[in-house]
Design an enzyme around this catalytic site. Structure first.
Site, PDB file in Angstrom:
ATOM      1  N   THR A 188       0.975  -1.059  -0.012  1.00 13.16           N
ATOM      2  CA  THR A 188      -0.005   0.007   0.003  1.00 13.16           C
ATOM      3  C   THR A 188       0.915   1.256   0.029  1.00 13.16           C
ATOM      4  O   THR A 188       2.271   1.051   0.519  1.00 13.16           O
ATOM      5  CB  THR A 188      -0.625  -0.105   1.355  1.00 13.16           C
ATOM      6  OG1 THR A 188      -0.048  -0.079   2.337  1.00 13.16           O
ATOM      7  CG2 THR A 188      -1.678  -1.336   1.364  1.00 13.16           C
ATOM      8  N   GLU A 336      -5.622  -3.426  -1.618  1.00 14.61           N
ATOM      9  CA  GLU A 336      -6.012  -4.490  -1.075  1.00 14.61           C
ATOM     10  C   GLU A 336      -7.241  -5.146  -1.706  1.00 14.61           C
ATOM     11  O   GLU A 336      -7.611  -6.232  -1.308  1.00 14.61           O
ATOM     12  CB  GLU A 336      -6.676  -4.057   0.248  1.00 14.61           C
ATOM     13  CG  GLU A 336      -5.663  -3.520   1.093  1.00 14.61           C
ATOM     14  CD  GLU A 336      -5.567  -1.918   1.171  1.00 14.61           C
ATOM     15  OE1 GLU A 336      -5.502  -1.539  -0.066  1.00 14.61           O
ATOM     16  OE2 GLU A 336      -4.799  -1.325   2.210  1.00 14.61           O
ATOM     17  N   LYS A 444     -13.687  18.386  10.163  1.00  9.97           N
ATOM     18  CA  LYS A 444     -14.890  18.473  11.114  1.00  9.97           C
ATOM     19  C   LYS A 444     -14.693  19.957  11.547  1.00  9.97           C
ATOM     20  O   LYS A 444     -13.787  20.348  12.271  1.00  9.97           O
ATOM     21  CB  LYS A 444     -14.458  17.650  12.334  1.00  9.97           C
ATOM     22  CG  LYS A 444     -15.796  17.438  13.280  1.00  9.97           C
ATOM     23  CD  LYS A 444     -15.298  16.295  13.989  1.00  9.97           C
ATOM     24  CE  LYS A 444     -16.755  15.737  14.618  1.00  9.97           C
ATOM     25  NZ  LYS A 444     -16.788  14.739  15.543  1.00  9.97           N
ATOM     26  N   TRP A 449     -19.435  17.156  10.023  1.00 14.88           N
ATOM     27  CA  TRP A 449     -18.320  16.916   8.969  1.00 14.88           C
ATOM     28  C   TRP A 449     -18.486  17.451   7.393  1.00 14.88           C
ATOM     29  O   TRP A 449     -19.772  17.485   7.217  1.00 14.88           O
ATOM     30  CB  TRP A 449     -18.770  15.124   8.816  1.00 14.88           C
ATOM     31  CG  TRP A 449     -18.065  14.377  10.095  1.00 14.88           C
ATOM     32  CD1 TRP A 449     -18.817  13.859  10.862  1.00 14.88           C
ATOM     33  CD2 TRP A 449     -16.713  14.048  10.380  1.00 14.88           C
ATOM     34  NE1 TRP A 449     -18.069  13.299  11.727  1.00 14.88           N
ATOM     35  CE2 TRP A 449     -16.726  13.448  11.348  1.00 14.88           C
ATOM     36  CE3 TRP A 449     -15.529  14.587   9.574  1.00 14.88           C
ATOM     37  CZ2 TRP A 449     -15.735  13.062  12.102  1.00 14.88           C
ATOM     38  CZ3 TRP A 449     -14.322  14.341  10.503  1.00 14.88           C
ATOM     39  CH2 TRP A 449     -14.379  13.525  11.584  1.00 14.88           C
TER      40      TRP A 449
HETATM   41  P1  AMP Z   1      -4.399   2.686  -3.780  1.00 15.53           P
HETATM   42  O1  AMP Z   1      -4.577   1.511  -2.930  1.00 15.53           O
HETATM   43  O2  AMP Z   1      -3.261   3.512  -3.455  1.00 15.53           O
HETATM   44  O3  AMP Z   1      -4.657   2.295  -5.048  1.00 15.53           O
HETATM   45  O4  AMP Z   1      -5.550   3.621  -3.000  1.00 15.53           O
HETATM   46  C1  AMP Z   1      -7.062   3.302  -2.930  1.00 15.53           C
HETATM   47  C2  AMP Z   1      -7.618   4.442  -2.647  1.00 15.53           C
HETATM   48  O5  AMP Z   1      -7.882   5.637  -3.555  1.00 15.53           O
HETATM   49  C3  AMP Z   1      -9.189   4.016  -2.089  1.00 15.53           C
HETATM   50  O6  AMP Z   1      -9.189   3.703  -0.842  1.00 15.53           O
HETATM   51  C4  AMP Z   1      -9.874   5.528  -2.543  1.00 15.53           C
HETATM   52  O7  AMP Z   1      -9.835   6.256  -1.357  1.00 15.53           O
HETATM   53  C5  AMP Z   1      -9.038   6.143  -3.648  1.00 15.53           C
HETATM   54  N1  AMP Z   1      -9.601   5.703  -4.961  1.00 15.53           N
HETATM   55  C6  AMP Z   1      -9.500   4.656  -5.760  1.00 15.53           C
HETATM   56  N2  AMP Z   1     -10.343   4.836  -6.894  1.00 15.53           N
HETATM   57  C7  AMP Z   1     -11.231   5.879  -6.489  1.00 15.53           C
HETATM   58  C8  AMP Z   1     -12.231   6.531  -7.298  1.00 15.53           C
HETATM   59  N3  AMP Z   1     -12.806   5.983  -8.425  1.00 15.53           N
HETATM   60  N4  AMP Z   1     -12.848   7.508  -6.703  1.00 15.53           N
HETATM   61  C9  AMP Z   1     -12.556   8.045  -5.484  1.00 15.53           C
HETATM   62  N5  AMP Z   1     -11.474   7.432  -4.891  1.00 15.53           N
HETATM   63  C10 AMP Z   1     -10.713   6.488  -5.575  1.00 15.53           C
END
Ligand code: AMP
Length: 544
Positions: A188, A336, A444, A449
Site C-alpha cells: 500500500t 487491497e 470536522k 463533517w
Molecule cells: P491505492 O491502494 O493506492 O490504490 O488507493 C486506494 C484508494 O484510492 C481508495 O481507498 C480510494 O480512497 C481511492 N480511490 C480509488 N479509486 C477511486 C475512485 N474512483 N474515486 C475516488 N477515490 C478512489
C-alpha cells in the site's frame, strides 16, 4: 455420490500463459523504449521468454514462494516478469519507483526480495535504494546497455537480463503450481503509517483477470488495443496486462514517457481503443487535446474508452471527454482489492437523453463487480439505500485481501469478514456507491463533517479550474475549516470570491472553504493522486 462432478483444474497462471502463447501468439505487444523508439514483439515471443526467465530463476535456486522484485516501467520485459516470476513458483513484487529510496528499501526488505530485475535507466535509483539498506542477492539489468552499465558502487555485480535468459537451461523443471500459491505482492502507498504488503494468489488473480474483462466491468476484447498508462508497479497496472493476454487484446505500453504528447502520439499511431490511468493523466490529455490543432494532429480512434480510477473522476471530466468523442469509464479500487471492486455504467432504463442522470451515475464509483460484496456501514449497521446516509465502505470477495503480510492492523477486517476500506460513501436505491471522502480527509468544522473530496470534484467542474484539492486547516473557533488549493487552467482566471460563490450555489454554507489559494501545482503521491498530507503540512500554520 462423490462431492465433485467437475474436473478439479486449478486456476493458475500457466492457463493464461498457454492461452496467450497458443491462441493469441501473433498478437502484438508494443512499447516505447527509453530512447523514445517504439519497439514491438508478440505474445508468443513474450511468453517464450517468460518461460526462459522462469527456468533461469528455478535453476539458480529460486524456490516456491521466494520473492523476486521488479523496478521497471511499463514495457515487454516487465510483462515477461509478470509471467516468468510466477511460473517459477516465485512471487512477483513490483516495486514502486516513484517512492523515496528509503521507502523502497524498507518495502524490499519487508518482503525479503531475493532478486531484483531493473531497467538500466533506473540503476541510479537502485543505487540509492541499496545505499538505503535494501539487500538483494542478484541484480538483473534490462536494457540495451545492460552488460556494461553500472549504477554506482553500491550495486556491486550485475547480470544482463539477456544473458540470464540465454543461459537458462532447457531442461530446468518448473514447479506444478497450486491455485492458492502466492503469485504477486504489492505494498500500500501508506500515506499514514508504514506501507503494508498485500499478497495476491494465482486464484485471486485469475478470477480478477476474468471478471474485469466483462462488458459491464472494464470491457476488454480481442478487437481492442489497450494502453495501460497506470504503471505496472501500481496494483499490477490494475490487472490489465493479464486481462489483455487472456482476451488477446493488443498491448501498448508507454515506457517512461507519460507526458500527454507522448501518450497521444502512441494512442494515435497504435490505434489504441482503450486506455487506463488516474484522473490527473486524463486532465492533462484533455487540456492537450483542447489546444489549437491538437485534434487534427492526434486523430484518435472513434469511441476510445478510458478507464479512470485511483481517485474520483470529476463529472466535468466525463463530460469533456464526451465532447471530444471519448468515453470515460469510472472504476474504484485499492491495493487491497486487486484492485477492481466497483465500476460505473449507466443502466439501460435511464433515458438516452437524460444527461443529468447519466452523468450523475457515471461520476459515481459504481456497482460491485461479480463476486464482490459491498456494504456501507455505520456503528448502527448498514445504511439505507437512500443516496444520503453515509458510512464506511466495506468489501469482501475472492480477490479482496484477508490480511496484510505480517498480520498488521487486523482491525481493518470486521468480524463478519469484510475489509474496512477507510472510504466514506453512500448508496443509491440501485446500489451504486458514491464515495464522498477518505475517512482521514474528512474535515470536522464546529462538530459537523465536511467531505473534502466532494468539494474538490465539484470545483474541478468550474471552467477555469484545472485541479483542486481541499484540506482542513486548524481553526481557533471551529476546530478545522476547509481550504481549497486550486490550479487554474492555462490562460484562465478566477477569483477566490467567484469560486466560493460557485461552491456556495451547490453546498451548505458551512461547507464552503474559507480560503481559496491559487497554486502552480498540487503535490502528488507516487500514483499521481493528490498528496493531501503534503498540502496540510504546507498550510498547517495558516492564520485565519
Ligand atoms: P491505492 O491502494 O493506492 O490504490 O488507493 C486506494 C484508494 O484510492 C481508495 O481507498 C480510494 O480512497 C481511492 N480511490 C480509488 N479509486 C477511486 C475512485 N474512483 N474515486 C475516488 N477515490 C478512489
Amino acid at each position: 455420490m462423490t462431492a465433485s462432478t467437475m474436473m478439479d483444474v486449478p486456476l493458475t497462471l500457466d492457463a493464461l500463459a498457454d492461452r496467450a502463447e497458443r491462441w493469441m501468439g501473433e498478437v502484438e505487444v508494443v512499447w516505447r523504449k527509453p530512447d523514445r523508439a517504439v519497439a514491438r514483439t508478440t505474445y508468443a515471443h513474450v511468453i517464450g521468454r517468460a518461460r526462459r526467465l522462469a527456468r533461469a530463476l528455478v535453476s539458480s535456486g529460486i524456490r516456491r514462494g521466494d520473492r523476486v522484485a521488479t523496478l521497471m516501467w511499463n514495457h515487454a520485459a516487465h510483462l515477461e516478469a509478470y509471467f516468468g516470476i510466477p511460473l517459477a513458483g516465485a512471487v512477483l513484487h513490483t516495486l514502486n519507483l516513484r517512492l523515496h529510496p528509503d521507502e523502497i528499501a524498507y518495502i524490499a526488505n519487508d518482503a525479503h526480495d531475493r532478486v531484483v530485475i531493473v531497467d538500466d535507466v533506473l540503476l541510479p535509483l537502485l543505487a540509492k535504494v541499496i545505499a538505503a539498506g535494501a539487500k538483494f542477492e542478484r541484480v538483473i539489468v534490462v536494457g540495451d546497455g545492460a552488460a556494461t552499465v553500472r549504477g554506482g558502487s553500491e550495486i556491486g555485480a550485475t547480470e544482463a537480463y539477456e544473458a540470464v535468459l540465454a543461459a537458462a537451461p532447457e531442461d530446468a523443471v518448473l514447479p506444478v503450481l497450486a491455485e492458492t500459491d502466492a503469485l504477486g505482492t504489492c505494498y500500500t502507498s501508506g500515506t499514514t503509517g508504514k506501507p503494508k504488503g498485500v499478497v495476491y494468489t494465482h486464484r485471486s488473480t485469475l478470477l480478477h483477470t476474468l471478471v474485469i474483462a466483462l462488458p459491464d466491468a472494464l470491457g476488454l476484447a480481442r478487437k481492442d488495443t489497450l494502453l495501460p498508462v497506470v504503471p505496472m508497479f501500481h496494483v499490477n497496472a490494475w490487472g490489465l496486462p493479464y486481462s489483455a493476454a487472456m482476451t488477446g487484446a493488443k498491448l501498448v505500453m508507454p515506457g517512461p514517457y507519460l507526458d500527454a504528447p507522448s501518450l497521444l502520439e502512441l494512442m494515435t499511431t497504435e490505434r489504441v481503443t482503450i486506455a487506463a490511468g488516474v484522473p490527473t493523466i486524463w486532465i492533462g490529455i484533455r487540456d492537450a487535446l483542447d489546444a489549437p490543432g491538437a485534434r487534427e494532429k492526434f486523430p484518435l480512434q472513434a469511441g476510445l474508452r478510458m478507464v479512470v480510477g485511483g481517485a474520483a473522476a470529476p463529472e466535468q471530466l466525463i463530460r469533456d471527454f464526451d465532447r471530444l468523442g471519448m468515453h470515460l469509464i469510472h472504476a474504484w479500487g485499492m491495493t487491497e482489492t486487486s484492485p477492481v471492486g466497483l465500476v460505473s455504467h449507466v443502466p439501460p432504463d435511464v433515458a438516452v437523453d437524460d444527461d443529468a442522470q447519466r452523468y450523475f451515475i457515471r461520476a459515481k464509483q459504481g456497482l460491485p463487480t461479480p463476486f464482490v460484496e459491498v456494504r456501507v456501514r455505520t456503528e448502527h449497521g448498514d445504511v439505507p439505500r437512500d443516496d444520503k446516509t453515509t458510512g464506511e465502505v466495506l468489501i469482501r470477495g475472492p480477490w479482496i485481501a484477508a490480511s496484510y503480510v505480517g498480520g498488521h492492523t487486523p482491525e481493518r477486517w470486521t468480524d463478519d469478514g469484510y475489509f474496512r476500506t477507510g472510504d466514506v460513501g453512500r448508496m443509491c436505491p440501485r446500489g451504486y456507491v458514491q464515495l464522498v471522502d477518505r475517512i482521514a480527509d474528512m474535515i470536522k468544522s464546529g462538530g459537523e463533517w465536511i467531505a473534502s473530496a466532494e468539494l474538490e470534484t465539484y470545483l474541478m467542474g468550474h471552467p477555469a479550474v484545472k485541479e483542486a484539492a481541499v484540506i482542513g486547516v486548524a481553526h481557533p473557533k471551529w476546530g478545522e475549516r476547509p481550504l481549497a488549493a486550486v490550479v487554474l487552467r492555462d490562460g484562465q482566471t478566477a477569483t477566490q470570491d467567484e469560486l466560493r460563490a460557485f461552491l456556495g450555489a451547490k453546498f451548505a454554507k458551512f461547507w464552503v472553504p474559507d480560503a481559496v489559494v491559487f497554486v502552480d501545482a498540487i503535490p502528488r503521491t507516487s500514483a499521481g493522486k493528490f498528496l493531501k498530507t503534503a498540502l496540510r503540512d504546507q498550510f498547517r500554520d495558516r492564520a485565519w
